[in-house]
Design an enzyme around this catalytic site. Structure first.
Site, PDB file in Angstrom:
ATOM      1  N   GLU A  39      41.853  44.735  41.133  1.00  0.00           N
ATOM      2  CA  GLU A  39      42.720  43.801  40.409  1.00  0.00           C
ATOM      3  C   GLU A  39      44.191  44.044  40.727  1.00  0.00           C
ATOM      4  OE1 GLU A  39      41.698  43.334  36.277  1.00  0.00           O
ATOM      5  OE2 GLU A  39      43.794  43.212  35.694  1.00  0.00           O
ATOM      6  N   TYR A  77      42.947  37.389  31.636  1.00  0.00           N
ATOM      7  CA  TYR A  77      41.890  38.357  31.326  1.00  0.00           C
ATOM      8  C   TYR A  77      40.720  38.224  32.308  1.00  0.00           C
ATOM      9  CZ  TYR A  77      44.598  38.830  27.095  1.00  0.00           C
ATOM     10  OH  TYR A  77      45.629  39.037  26.223  1.00  0.00           O
ATOM     11  N   ARG A  78      40.072  39.348  32.541  1.00  0.00           N
ATOM     12  CA  ARG A  78      39.033  39.372  33.567  1.00  0.00           C
ATOM     13  C   ARG A  78      37.903  38.386  33.287  1.00  0.00           C
ATOM     14  NH1 ARG A  78      38.170  45.824  35.012  1.00  0.00           N
ATOM     15  NH2 ARG A  78      39.964  45.997  36.421  1.00  0.00           N
ATOM     16  N   ASP A  79      37.462  38.314  32.023  1.00  0.00           N
ATOM     17  CA  ASP A  79      36.333  37.425  31.746  1.00  0.00           C
ATOM     18  C   ASP A  79      36.722  35.963  31.941  1.00  0.00           C
ATOM     19  OD1 ASP A  79      37.989  37.461  29.524  1.00  0.00           O
ATOM     20  OD2 ASP A  79      36.372  37.605  28.052  1.00  0.00           O
TER      21      ASP A  79
END
Length: 529
Positions: free
Chosen positions: A331, A354-356
């Site tokens: 990331e 955010y990752r999700d």
């Protein structure tokens, strides 16, 4: 990459226009809809289980549910005996296990560490981006807490998260004194990067092999302690005294190909994650031993599993070439300027959200026909890595991310010149064994630390909080065991057998657990054969 010529042309043509573009943040309603429609956790491809502490209450991925309801790998007629006696048994060979062993050093307690593979073979070494700690001039533990709580959708255990954020700076000091070499600026200060979902730069790194450097440091230090280390010894079952206290474990000594039972006054589970179960056939960034063993063992003893259906699909898993499928592209590379771009040349979302949310957005692009298909049939979106050198000067990518450059070189891909094709990869187990702030489970005699636990990260972990997790709570587990060591008790298989009887009343499973190795490896997982 002649097969992608037209798509790459569209990407290059759009580069100047999107180079300094600023994306509007999604509204909460848009985020919720994106996650519900496209994140794998919400695919509906899970099921509840019929027995144990989470019975009929939690939907687990099917592959994990099958293992939680699996048959023991111990032979029916196996009777445990105290083949080995120790004060503390640590099950695991990664960062949390070593941190606990170091905390227990010089306590006078006999400590045995049983690693499933070799010491250090773990998800810790797979972590590339960095470790969070509130060290910046505008940062604080409170700000770190707030960022992580929002990132976890407010479902984090506040006491666990408070301890994590408070002890970040101390964890970095401890690692530095052990010999860990973090990146520094020309002025000799820690270099801090911005991570997805963070409000200020807070991520310390060792180039793009932070986990490897931390594991090297911890492994070397652990080998200098009095900790006895047994490698190639996966745990097959926890043992208990028949009255609710865990009192040891039965391990499979693969070097001698025999079962050995360990009598211990305290047992610490530090077995890591479950990415190699490859839910919904996703690729994974996890190491070969990450098959969720600790979840299975703890569940049979009566432990609750927090957020058992929540897993992190890292947005930037490699998608091409196929030999690299699922491998992590850190990331951190997005934090210095690489953008996510679809087949139409559009950057469709803030790459540091955010990752999700980002993972769901990438899956949406592919499902709706805006992905790039490889000759082998995989599909993903571009990570425009050449933008890094364009923005920061030639050689920046090579200097800050030598690992990525090294990994793609054998395939004739230079990420400073050619974008990388990415697709979400199964990366982290958000949920796990319920623990308190001292890593105590609900079962006396049993502690747990690291990725095997749940609650700390809510249902979405921020970059860099997992490495801080294993340092903070591995050490706290060791301190807690020293302070609250139970008396030695008989080592029986009472709890595991009771679980099996309850299971057999409802169904007869043909699956044996824990799984131990990825199915794809077709390895022998039966002791004595």
């Amino acid at each position: 990459m002649e097969w992608a010529r037209d798509s790459l042309k569209r990407l290059e043509d759009s580069r100047e226009a999107r180079r300094n573009a600023v994306h509007e943040e999604l509204s909460q309603e848009e985020v919720d809809r994106l996650l519900q429609e496209h994140h794998p956790d919400h695919s509906g491809k899970g099921r509840s289980i019929a027995v144990g502490a989470n019975a009929n209450a939690t939907a687990f991925p099917i592959e994990l549910a099958d293992l939680l309801e699996s048959k023991s790998r111990l032979p029916d007629d196996y009777v445990p005996a105290a083949d080995i006696e120790t004060d503390v048994l640590i099950i695991g060979g990664g960062g949390a296990a070593c941190s606990a062993a170091l905390a227990l050093n010089e306590s006078g307690l006999k400590t045995l560490l049983c690693a499933k593979l070799r010491l250090g073979d773990s998800n810790t070494v797979m972590a590339e981006g960095g470790i969070q700690a509130a060290l910046g001039p505008e940062d604080s533990a409170q700000r770190h807490f707030a960022d992580s709580l929002v990132g976890g959708h407010g479902k984090n255990d506040p006491q666990l998260l408070k301890r994590l954020c408070e002890q970040g700076p101390e964890g970095i000091r401890w690692l530095t004194e052990l010999g860990c070499l973090f990146d520094v600026t020309e002025e000799g200060m820690f270099r801090l990067r911005l991570g997805g979902g963070a409000s200020v730069p807070r991520v310390l790194a060792c180039r793009d092999y932070t986990g490897l450097e931390i594991m090297r440091t911890l492994k070397d230090a652990t080998r200098l302690t009095t900790t006895e280390i047994m490698e190639d010894c996966p745990a097959l079952e926890l043992l208990d005294d028949g009255a609710g206290q865990v009192s040891g474990a039965t391990i499979w000594n693969r070097q001698k190909n025999c079962l050995q039972s360990v009598s211990a006054r305290a047992v610490l589970l530090a077995t890591g994650g479950a990415g190699q179960l490859r839910f919904q056939q996703f690729g994974t960034s996890n190491h070969v031993g990450a098959t969720g063993d600790g979840l299975v063992l703890a569940y049979r003893q009566g432990c609750h599993l927090e957020h058992g259906g929540s897993f992190q699909y890292h947005p930037s898993g490699s998608c091409y070439p196929e030999a690299m499928s699922g491998r992590l592209v850190t990331e951190a590379i997005r934090s210095v300027g690489a953008q996510v771009v679809n087949n139409e040349g559009h950057c469709f979302i803030n790459e540091l959200t955010y990752r999700d949310v980002l993972a769901a957005a990438i899956i949406r692009e592919v499902r709706e026909g805006r992905g790039i298909q490889t000759p082998a049939g995989s599909c993903g979106v571009w990570l425009d890595t050449p933008l890094i050198d364009i923005k920061h000067g030639a050689g920046t990518l090579q200097k800050q991310f030598p690992g990525i450059v090294h990994r793609f070189a054998p395939f004739g891909i230079d990420p400073s010149q050619t974008p990388i094709l990415i697709y979400p990869t199964l990366h982290y187990q958000n949920g796990g064994v319920r623990v308190d702030e001292w890593c105590r489970t609900e079962i006396n005699g049993l502690w747990a630390a690291g990725e095997v636990t749940g609650g700390l990260h809510g249902t979405n972990r921020l970059m860099g909080n997992s490495l801080l997790d294993i340092i903070t709570f591995g050490r706290r587990a060791g301190e807690s065991i020293k302070a609250q060591l139970p008396e030695r008790k008989a080592a029986t298989r009472s709890a595991a057998d009771r679980f099996q009887r309850d299971l057999q009343k409802l169904s007869e499973s043909s699956v044996q657990g824990p799984q131990l190795f990825p199915v794809e490896m077709n390895m022998n997982a039966t002791p004595g054969q």
